[in-house]
Design a protein around this motif. Structure first.
Motif, PDB file in Angstrom:
ATOM      1  N   MET A 113       0.798  -1.028  -0.083  1.00  0.00           N
ATOM      2  CA  MET A 113       0.163   0.075  -0.023  1.00  0.00           C
ATOM      3  C   MET A 113       0.916   1.459   0.056  1.00  0.00           C
ATOM      4  O   MET A 113       0.791   2.340  -0.529  1.00  0.00           O
ATOM      5  CB  MET A 113      -0.996   0.075   1.339  1.00  0.00           C
ATOM      6  N   GLU A 118      -0.852   4.348  -1.973  1.00  0.00           N
ATOM      7  CA  GLU A 118      -2.284   4.111  -1.511  1.00  0.00           C
ATOM      8  C   GLU A 118      -2.481   4.936  -0.143  1.00  0.00           C
ATOM      9  O   GLU A 118      -3.271   5.667   0.226  1.00  0.00           O
ATOM     10  CB  GLU A 118      -2.854   3.074  -1.147  1.00  0.00           C
ATOM     11  N   ALA A 121      -2.374   8.532  -0.880  1.00  0.00           N
ATOM     12  CA  ALA A 121      -3.823   9.103  -1.260  1.00  0.00           C
ATOM     13  C   ALA A 121      -4.778   9.153  -0.174  1.00  0.00           C
ATOM     14  O   ALA A 121      -5.550  10.211   0.134  1.00  0.00           O
ATOM     15  CB  ALA A 121      -4.211   8.036  -2.132  1.00  0.00           C
ATOM     16  N   LEU A 122      -4.668   8.277   0.879  1.00  0.00           N
ATOM     17  CA  LEU A 122      -5.637   8.383   2.027  1.00  0.00           C
ATOM     18  C   LEU A 122      -5.357   9.673   2.922  1.00  0.00           C
ATOM     19  O   LEU A 122      -6.157  10.284   3.143  1.00  0.00           O
ATOM     20  CB  LEU A 122      -5.349   6.911   2.947  1.00  0.00           C
ATOM     21  N   ARG A 123      -3.900   9.950   3.178  1.00  0.00           N
ATOM     22  CA  ARG A 123      -3.712  11.017   3.896  1.00  0.00           C
ATOM     23  C   ARG A 123      -4.282  12.270   3.225  1.00  0.00           C
ATOM     24  O   ARG A 123      -4.638  13.040   3.450  1.00  0.00           O
ATOM     25  CB  ARG A 123      -2.170  11.076   3.925  1.00  0.00           C
ATOM     26  N   LEU A 124      -3.963  12.354   1.789  1.00  0.00           N
ATOM     27  CA  LEU A 124      -4.451  13.419   1.121  1.00  0.00           C
ATOM     28  C   LEU A 124      -5.866  13.684   1.269  1.00  0.00           C
ATOM     29  O   LEU A 124      -6.592  14.493   0.773  1.00  0.00           O
ATOM     30  CB  LEU A 124      -3.842  13.556  -0.357  1.00  0.00           C
ATOM     31  N   SER A 125      -6.733  12.590   1.168  1.00  0.00           N
ATOM     32  CA  SER A 125      -8.050  12.637   1.335  1.00  0.00           C
ATOM     33  C   SER A 125      -8.621  12.633   2.819  1.00  0.00           C
ATOM     34  O   SER A 125      -9.764  12.760   3.202  1.00  0.00           O
ATOM     35  CB  SER A 125      -8.747  11.185   0.762  1.00  0.00           C
ATOM     36  N   GLY A 126      -7.733  13.222   3.705  1.00  0.00           N
ATOM     37  CA  GLY A 126      -7.976  13.505   4.960  1.00  0.00           C
ATOM     38  C   GLY A 126      -8.459  12.337   5.970  1.00  0.00           C
ATOM     39  O   GLY A 126      -8.930  12.406   7.171  1.00  0.00           O
ATOM     40  N   ILE A 127      -8.044  11.012   5.339  1.00  0.00           N
ATOM     41  CA  ILE A 127      -8.290   9.867   6.364  1.00  0.00           C
ATOM     42  C   ILE A 127      -6.886   9.265   6.916  1.00  0.00           C
ATOM     43  O   ILE A 127      -5.889   9.205   6.328  1.00  0.00           O
ATOM     44  CB  ILE A 127      -8.744   8.746   5.310  1.00  0.00           C
ATOM     45  N   SER A 128      -6.859   9.705   8.205  1.00  0.00           N
ATOM     46  CA  SER A 128      -5.833   9.210   9.020  1.00  0.00           C
ATOM     47  C   SER A 128      -5.490   7.676   9.038  1.00  0.00           C
ATOM     48  O   SER A 128      -6.400   6.813   9.266  1.00  0.00           O
ATOM     49  CB  SER A 128      -6.126   9.644  10.625  1.00  0.00           C
ATOM     50  N   TYR A 132      -7.690   4.795  10.320  1.00  0.00           N
ATOM     51  CA  TYR A 132      -8.200   4.063   9.389  1.00  0.00           C
ATOM     52  C   TYR A 132      -7.662   2.507   9.467  1.00  0.00           C
ATOM     53  O   TYR A 132      -8.295   1.452   9.166  1.00  0.00           O
ATOM     54  CB  TYR A 132      -8.359   4.420   8.071  1.00  0.00           C
TER      55      TYR A 132
END
Lengths: 259, 186
Positions: A113, A118, A121-128, A132
């Motif tokens: 990942m 990936e 991309a999660l971080r840039l989508s504001g997902i910690s 997560y």
């Protein structure tokens, strides 16, 4: 230098554990719960299915050895079963199976990942990543390891008793009676605490190396190798220290706690 | 800054990464001649920024549909069926069927489909600033038209929200004014 590295490592694990404990409420979110369920399936089910023959085999081996080599009676054989399987081999064997079957897969998945971008991309989508991935993985590893340990112990003790009954011409009922007379609540608490701690440690190590937390950016094979080796070292160290704290002896009685 | 649509041509991937990290708040500071414009964009978005990634930004462990719903369910704690209903609405507006994505592994999607899924995913969080990460590059003319249609649908649904296109080369979108010229970014 080595002590400094070890201290930094322990501080890193401690910090991550603290963060996980502080963020447990994220499990209320549906996507995080989905990850928890998926990780429990990976960690628990994959390991459980591989456990039956091995667990029953170990219980049988211990009883056969005790009976023939040590010429033990039924009560002694059951005592050995409790000491060995319930307190020591059960939790250790279960966590080693967890590391080998699921820990490697998880560390590889996390490292991939990271390499595929990936995680970014999660971080840039504001997902910690902590919320997560890390929190559900560590909770899943901890709970799964407890389930695997209990399952292993049931199979090993049950298998061991059935074989003992055949070898020593005593009834399973009599062995069970010895078992319940000799086993205490402390044995149960000891094994539960130990297996929870083992699962927690393995989850922490796998997340740190797989996800590259704390700047540990390694390639996928290296991440898997480090995760497995450090998981086993961490588990063995904890096992020794925990036994010392509970029973006052270390390294099979070589080191004893001061009176 | 009075317009709503901008494009920023970046020379390298690290510059693009730095721009995205700054806009989403992962990096607190930025530098360079275009810094003021980026700061203004970020401030006007009030931490509500979504990115439609060049590769969709999808997780391989989830199917395409779950990928689409992930950020909105994570941030807004929306129920699956509510988020799903909105995603269906957007896909229908784009002329696509939800069945094209439900149950499909993220790896089985074409580059265009991945970008489409990423676009819907970004649109579902209703961002104040929508960042389009190289969405037109490496696509055929028909697929480019599809992406342009996506942008128009976003513009119609959220008429006062800003869009920033970040790419390595200029795209022929007349409504997009340059945020900074390539020479300035270097």
């Amino acid at each position: 230098m080595a002590a400094g590295v070890a201290y930094a490592g322990v501080r890193g694990y401690g910090g991550l554990l603290w963060d996980v404990l502080a963020r447990l409420n994220v499990l209320r979110r549906e996507p995080v719960r989905d990850v928890l369920v998926r990780q429990m399936r990976t960690a628990g089910m994959a390991t459980l299915s591989a456990m039956v023959v091995r667990a029953a085999g170990i219980g049988t081996l211990i009883i056969a050895y005790t009976t023939y080599v040590l010429a033990a009676d039924a009560a002694f054989a059951v005592r050995i079963l409790i000491w060995a399987v319930l307190r020591e081999i059960g939790p250790l064997f279960a966590v080693i199976m967890l590391v080998m079957r699921s820990g490697t897969a998880m560390a590889a998945e996390f490292a991939l990942m990271r390499e595929r971008g990936e995680l970014q991309a999660l971080r840039l989508s504001g997902i910690s990543i902590l919320d997560y991935i890390v929190v559900p993985t560590i909770v899943a590893m901890t709970a799964s390891n407890l389930a695997i340990t209990v399952y292993f112990q049931l199979l090993a003790v049950g298998g061991g008793m059935i074989v003992s009954a055949l070898l020593m011409e005593v009834s399973v009922y009599e062995l069970a009676e010895h078992f319940f007379a000799l086993a205490s609540v402390w044995d149960l608490i000891y094994t539960v605490v130990k297996s929870l701690a083992f699962g927690l440690l393995v989850g922490l190590v796998i997340c740190i190396h797989g996800l590259g937390i704390g700047g540990r950016q390694t390639t996928m094979p290296e991440a898997v190798s480090r995760a497995v080796m450090q998981s086993i070292v961490a588990v063995l160290l904890f096992n020794a220290v925990f036994a010392y704290l509970v029973f006052g002896v270390l390294f099979f009685g070589i080191v004893k706690a001061p009176a | 800054m009075k317009g709503l649509r901008y494009q920023l041509i970046v020379p390298t991937r690290p510059v693009r990464d730095a721009v995205l990290a700054f806009l989403t708040g992962l990096e607190p500071n930025t530098s360079g001649p275009f810094a003021d414009a980026l700061v203004e964009l970020r401030d006007s978005a009030r931490n509500n920024v979504a990115i439609a990634f060049e590769d969709g930004g999808l997780l391989q462990s989830l199917d395409a549909w779950a990928n689409m719903l992930l950020p909105v369910m994570y941030h807004a704690a929306q129920e699956t069926h509510a988020a799903g209903r909105r995603a269906r609405g957007i896909l229908t507006a784009l002329g696509r069927k939800p069945e094209d994505f439900i149950g499909r592994a993220a790896t089985s999607l074409s580059l265009y489909e991945r970008r489409l899924a990423g676009f819907v995913r970004a649109m579902l969080v209703e961002p104040e600033l929508l960042v389009l990460d190289r969405l037109f590059e490496d696509l055929g003319p028909e697929e480019r038209r599809g992406i342009a249609a996506c942008i128009e649908i976003f513009g119609r649904r959220y008429p006062m929200r800003r869009i920033l296109y970040v790419g390595f080369s200029e795209v022929p979108l007349p409504q997009f004014e340059p945020l900074a010229s390539p020479e300035v970014v270097q």
